[in-house]
Design a protein around this motif. Structure first.
Motif, PDB file in Angstrom:
ATOM      1  N   THR A  83       0.824  -1.207   0.000  1.00 24.52           N
ATOM      2  CA  THR A  83       0.000   0.000   0.000  1.00 24.52           C
ATOM      3  C   THR A  83       0.858   1.258   0.000  1.00 24.52           C
ATOM      4  OG1 THR A  83      -1.737  -1.175   1.204  1.00 24.52           O
ATOM      5  CG2 THR A  83      -1.868   1.224   1.167  1.00 24.52           C
ATOM      6  N   VAL A  84       1.886   1.265   0.821  1.00 24.46           N
ATOM      7  CA  VAL A  84       2.777   2.427   0.868  1.00 24.46           C
ATOM      8  C   VAL A  84       3.431   2.656  -0.495  1.00 24.46           C
ATOM      9  CG1 VAL A  84       4.919   3.333   1.838  1.00 24.46           C
ATOM     10  CG2 VAL A  84       3.218   2.287   3.345  1.00 24.46           C
ATOM     11  N   LEU A  85       3.918   1.582  -1.108  1.00 22.78           N
ATOM     12  CA  LEU A  85       4.629   1.708  -2.382  1.00 22.78           C
ATOM     13  C   LEU A  85       3.710   2.063  -3.549  1.00 22.78           C
ATOM     14  CD1 LEU A  85       7.138  -1.304  -2.173  1.00 22.78           C
ATOM     15  CD2 LEU A  85       7.635   1.126  -1.851  1.00 22.78           C
ATOM     16  N   ASN A  86       2.455   1.608  -3.496  1.00 23.01           N
ATOM     17  CA  ASN A  86       1.560   1.797  -4.646  1.00 23.01           C
ATOM     18  C   ASN A  86       0.505   2.882  -4.471  1.00 23.01           C
ATOM     19  OD1 ASN A  86       2.207  -0.523  -6.648  1.00 23.01           O
ATOM     20  ND2 ASN A  86       2.153  -1.541  -4.659  1.00 23.01           N
ATOM     21  N   VAL A  87       0.093   3.145  -3.238  1.00 26.15           N
ATOM     22  CA  VAL A  87      -0.956   4.139  -3.001  1.00 26.15           C
ATOM     23  C   VAL A  87      -0.363   5.457  -2.505  1.00 26.15           C
ATOM     24  CG1 VAL A  87      -3.059   4.680  -1.718  1.00 26.15           C
ATOM     25  CG2 VAL A  87      -2.665   2.344  -2.539  1.00 26.15           C
ATOM     26  N   ASN A  88       0.481   5.380  -1.491  1.00 30.42           N
ATOM     27  CA  ASN A  88       1.063   6.602  -0.931  1.00 30.42           C
ATOM     28  C   ASN A  88       2.101   7.238  -1.849  1.00 30.42           C
ATOM     29  OD1 ASN A  88       0.547   4.687   1.750  1.00 30.42           O
ATOM     30  ND2 ASN A  88      -0.097   6.816   1.986  1.00 30.42           N
ATOM     31  N   SER A  89       2.514   6.512  -2.864  1.00 29.84           N
ATOM     32  CA  SER A  89       3.532   7.027  -3.789  1.00 29.84           C
ATOM     33  C   SER A  89       3.053   8.241  -4.580  1.00 29.84           C
ATOM     34  CB  SER A  89       3.963   5.920  -4.760  1.00 29.84           C
ATOM     35  OG  SER A  89       2.851   5.420  -5.473  1.00 29.84           O
ATOM     36  N   LYS A  90       1.740   8.467  -4.626  1.00 28.77           N
ATOM     37  CA  LYS A  90       1.250   9.636  -5.367  1.00 28.77           C
ATOM     38  C   LYS A  90       1.441  10.936  -4.590  1.00 28.77           C
ATOM     39  CE  LYS A  90      -3.652   9.379  -3.997  1.00 28.77           C
ATOM     40  NZ  LYS A  90      -3.857  10.791  -3.617  1.00 28.77           N
ATOM     41  N   ASP A  91       1.740  10.821  -3.294  1.00 31.97           N
ATOM     42  CA  ASP A  91       1.902  12.012  -2.465  1.00 31.97           C
ATOM     43  C   ASP A  91       3.298  12.155  -1.861  1.00 31.97           C
ATOM     44  OD1 ASP A  91      -0.912  13.064  -2.454  1.00 31.97           O
ATOM     45  OD2 ASP A  91      -1.290  11.054  -1.665  1.00 31.97           O
ATOM     46  N   TYR A  92       4.111  11.113  -1.993  1.00 29.86           N
ATOM     47  CA  TYR A  92       5.462  11.144  -1.440  1.00 29.86           C
ATOM     48  C   TYR A  92       6.466  10.726  -2.514  1.00 29.86           C
ATOM     49  CZ  TYR A  92       3.140  11.424   3.116  1.00 29.86           C
ATOM     50  OH  TYR A  92       2.361  11.823   4.179  1.00 29.86           O
ATOM     51  N   THR A  93       7.711  11.102  -2.322  1.00 33.30           N
ATOM     52  CA  THR A  93       8.741  10.771  -3.306  1.00 33.30           C
ATOM     53  C   THR A  93       9.084   9.284  -3.249  1.00 33.30           C
ATOM     54  OG1 THR A  93      10.597  11.137  -1.795  1.00 33.30           O
ATOM     55  CG2 THR A  93       9.742  13.067  -2.988  1.00 33.30           C
ATOM     56  N   LYS A  94       9.781   8.819  -4.270  1.00 29.39           N
ATOM     57  CA  LYS A  94      10.206   7.423  -4.339  1.00 29.39           C
ATOM     58  C   LYS A  94      11.069   7.068  -3.129  1.00 29.39           C
ATOM     59  CE  LYS A  94      12.525   4.173  -7.497  1.00 29.39           C
ATOM     60  NZ  LYS A  94      13.626   3.737  -6.615  1.00 29.39           N
ATOM     61  N   GLU A  95      11.968   7.971  -2.767  1.00 27.94           N
ATOM     62  CA  GLU A  95      12.844   7.724  -1.621  1.00 27.94           C
ATOM     63  C   GLU A  95      12.037   7.650  -0.320  1.00 27.94           C
ATOM     64  OE1 GLU A  95      14.980   9.038  -4.995  1.00 27.94           O
ATOM     65  OE2 GLU A  95      13.353  10.079  -3.930  1.00 27.94           O
ATOM     66  N   LYS A 148      -4.426  -1.637  -2.746  1.00 28.32           N
ATOM     67  CA  LYS A 148      -4.567  -0.752  -3.914  1.00 28.32           C
ATOM     68  C   LYS A 148      -5.777  -1.107  -4.776  1.00 28.32           C
ATOM     69  CE  LYS A 148      -1.453  -3.521  -6.815  1.00 28.32           C
ATOM     70  NZ  LYS A 148      -0.238  -3.528  -7.673  1.00 28.32           N
ATOM     71  N   ASN A 149      -6.131  -2.394  -4.863  1.00 23.80           N
ATOM     72  CA  ASN A 149      -7.262  -2.809  -5.698  1.00 23.80           C
ATOM     73  C   ASN A 149      -8.609  -2.656  -4.996  1.00 23.80           C
ATOM     74  OD1 ASN A 149      -5.443  -3.511  -7.710  1.00 23.80           O
ATOM     75  ND2 ASN A 149      -5.342  -5.653  -7.090  1.00 23.80           N
ATOM     76  N   TRP A 150      -8.585  -2.274  -3.725  1.00 25.87           N
ATOM     77  CA  TRP A 150      -9.827  -2.108  -2.963  1.00 25.87           C
ATOM     78  C   TRP A 150     -10.048  -0.663  -2.552  1.00 25.87           C
ATOM     79  CZ3 TRP A 150     -13.540  -5.802  -1.288  1.00 25.87           C
ATOM     80  CH2 TRP A 150     -13.329  -7.082  -1.798  1.00 25.87           C
ATOM     81  N   GLN A 151      -9.287   0.238  -3.139  1.00 26.51           N
ATOM     82  CA  GLN A 151      -9.478   1.657  -2.864  1.00 26.51           C
ATOM     83  C   GLN A 151     -10.838   2.115  -3.402  1.00 26.51           C
ATOM     84  OE1 GLN A 151      -7.052   3.985  -1.425  1.00 26.51           O
ATOM     85  NE2 GLN A 151      -6.093   2.074  -0.749  1.00 26.51           N
ATOM     86  N   GLY A 152     -11.516   2.972  -2.657  1.00 25.72           N
ATOM     87  CA  GLY A 152     -12.777   3.537  -3.118  1.00 25.72           C
ATOM     88  C   GLY A 152     -13.968   2.606  -3.057  1.00 25.72           C
ATOM     89  N   LYS A 153     -13.850   1.487  -2.339  1.00 23.79           N
ATOM     90  CA  LYS A 153     -14.951   0.526  -2.253  1.00 23.79           C
ATOM     91  C   LYS A 153     -15.575   0.462  -0.865  1.00 23.79           C
ATOM     92  CE  LYS A 153     -13.305  -2.384  -6.039  1.00 23.79           C
ATOM     93  NZ  LYS A 153     -12.977  -3.758  -6.500  1.00 23.79           N
ATOM     94  N   GLY A 154     -15.281   1.456  -0.043  1.00 19.33           N
ATOM     95  CA  GLY A 154     -15.913   1.523   1.268  1.00 19.33           C
ATOM     96  C   GLY A 154     -15.206   0.763   2.373  1.00 19.33           C
ATOM     97  N   VAL A 155     -14.072   0.149   2.067  1.00 17.45           N
ATOM     98  CA  VAL A 155     -13.365  -0.653   3.070  1.00 17.45           C
ATOM     99  C   VAL A 155     -12.845   0.232   4.205  1.00 17.45           C
ATOM    100  CG1 VAL A 155     -11.435  -2.221   3.505  1.00 17.45           C
ATOM    101  CG2 VAL A 155     -12.726  -2.396   1.370  1.00 17.45           C
ATOM    102  N   ALA A 156     -12.196   1.339   3.855  1.00 10.91           N
ATOM    103  CA  ALA A 156     -11.656   2.238   4.885  1.00 10.91           C
ATOM    104  C   ALA A 156     -12.772   2.806   5.758  1.00 10.91           C
ATOM    105  CB  ALA A 156     -10.859   3.368   4.238  1.00 10.91           C
ATOM    106  N   SER A 157     -13.898   3.145   5.144  1.00  8.83           N
ATOM    107  CA  SER A 157     -15.029   3.683   5.914  1.00  8.83           C
ATOM    108  C   SER A 157     -15.543   2.655   6.911  1.00  8.83           C
ATOM    109  CB  SER A 157     -16.160   4.102   4.967  1.00  8.83           C
ATOM    110  OG  SER A 157     -15.762   5.182   4.148  1.00  8.83           O
ATOM    111  N   ARG A 158     -15.629   1.410   6.468  1.00 10.14           N
ATOM    112  CA  ARG A 158     -16.104   0.346   7.361  1.00 10.14           C
ATOM    113  C   ARG A 158     -15.110   0.108   8.496  1.00 10.14           C
ATOM    114  NH1 ARG A 158     -18.502  -4.845   7.050  1.00 10.14           N
ATOM    115  NH2 ARG A 158     -18.736  -5.528   9.224  1.00 10.14           N
TER     116      ARG A 158
END
Length: 220
Positions: A83-95, A148-158
């Motif tokens: 998740t960190v490598l694939n989802v959080n990568s849009k807001d943080y640098t590769k390093e 990453k494949n379950w983003q936007g499907k209500g999992v975090a809200s639940r």
């Protein structure tokens, strides 16, 4: 395809869907009775939209929530790193994400987290972990990660709803969490407020995040 055949196929779809079936069949009936091409197209699209919504809702419901134990640590580590490598990568640098993800390799650290916090996980029909979160007795929410494949499907809200219930059972007045750039808007939408912007050490690097809180019980 003739309009009659199209209506028949839509009716077949509607009859196979149990959720709010009466509403779908009502739309199907309107389609069948419609002789004007423009109205036929409108109601046909409406029925397809209904079916699509139901399929999405069924996908959201296709997971279960349970408390995690040390037996789940390997999956916890894998999900955290991915998740960190694939989802959080849009807001943080590769390093930054590589440094952060490296924290997931420390098995003893996860054992300690499980001792100090209640961790819950969401699991799909194949019993694979698709998300996890946590809460402790002081009302500190340490983790919230969703595959990453379950983003936007209500999992975090639940998951958030469940850990907030745990906090209420502990009798705390407010929940506090250190939230990433990626998750900030999600928590804001759930009623959390930014206390301050800060730098927190991941492994070797310090990353920007937000200390946020939500009052769940007014002090007497």
């Amino acid at each position: 395809m003739e309009s009659g055949e199209y209506v028949s196929s839509l009716n077949d779809i509607a009859k196979c869907v149990s959720y709010e079936e009466s509403e779908i069949l009502n739309i199907a009936k309107i389609i069948k009775d419609t002789r004007q091409e423009e109205l036929f197209d409108i109601y046909s699209r409406k029925l397809i939209e209904w079916c699509s919504k139901i399929i999405r809702r069924d996908n959201v419901k296709s997971y279960k929530i349970r408390t995690l134990t040390e037996k789940d640590i390997i999956e916890l580590q894998q999900l955290f790193i991915e998740t960190v490598l694939n989802v959080n990568s849009k807001d943080y640098t590769k390093e930054e994400v590589e440094d952060w993800a490296s924290c997931g390799k420390d098995t003893e650290h996860f054992k300690e987290l499980l001792r100090k916090n209640i961790y819950i996980g969401a699991f799909d029909k194949q019993d694979c972990m698709v998300g996890f979160s946590s809460m402790n007795r002081e009302g500190y929410l340490h983790s919230m990660f969703v595959h990453k494949n379950w983003q936007g499907k209500g999992v975090a809200s639940r998951l958030l709803s469940e850990v907030e219930k745990i906090a209420e059972q502990y009798g705390v007045n407010e929940i506090v969490s250190e939230v990433s750039l990626t998750a900030k808007s999600f928590f804001e939408n759930k009623g959390y407020e930014v206390v301050n912007v800060q730098k927190s050490r991941a492994n070797k690097l310090e990353l920007t995040n937000f200390r946020m809180k939500k009052v769940i019980r007014k002090q007497q």
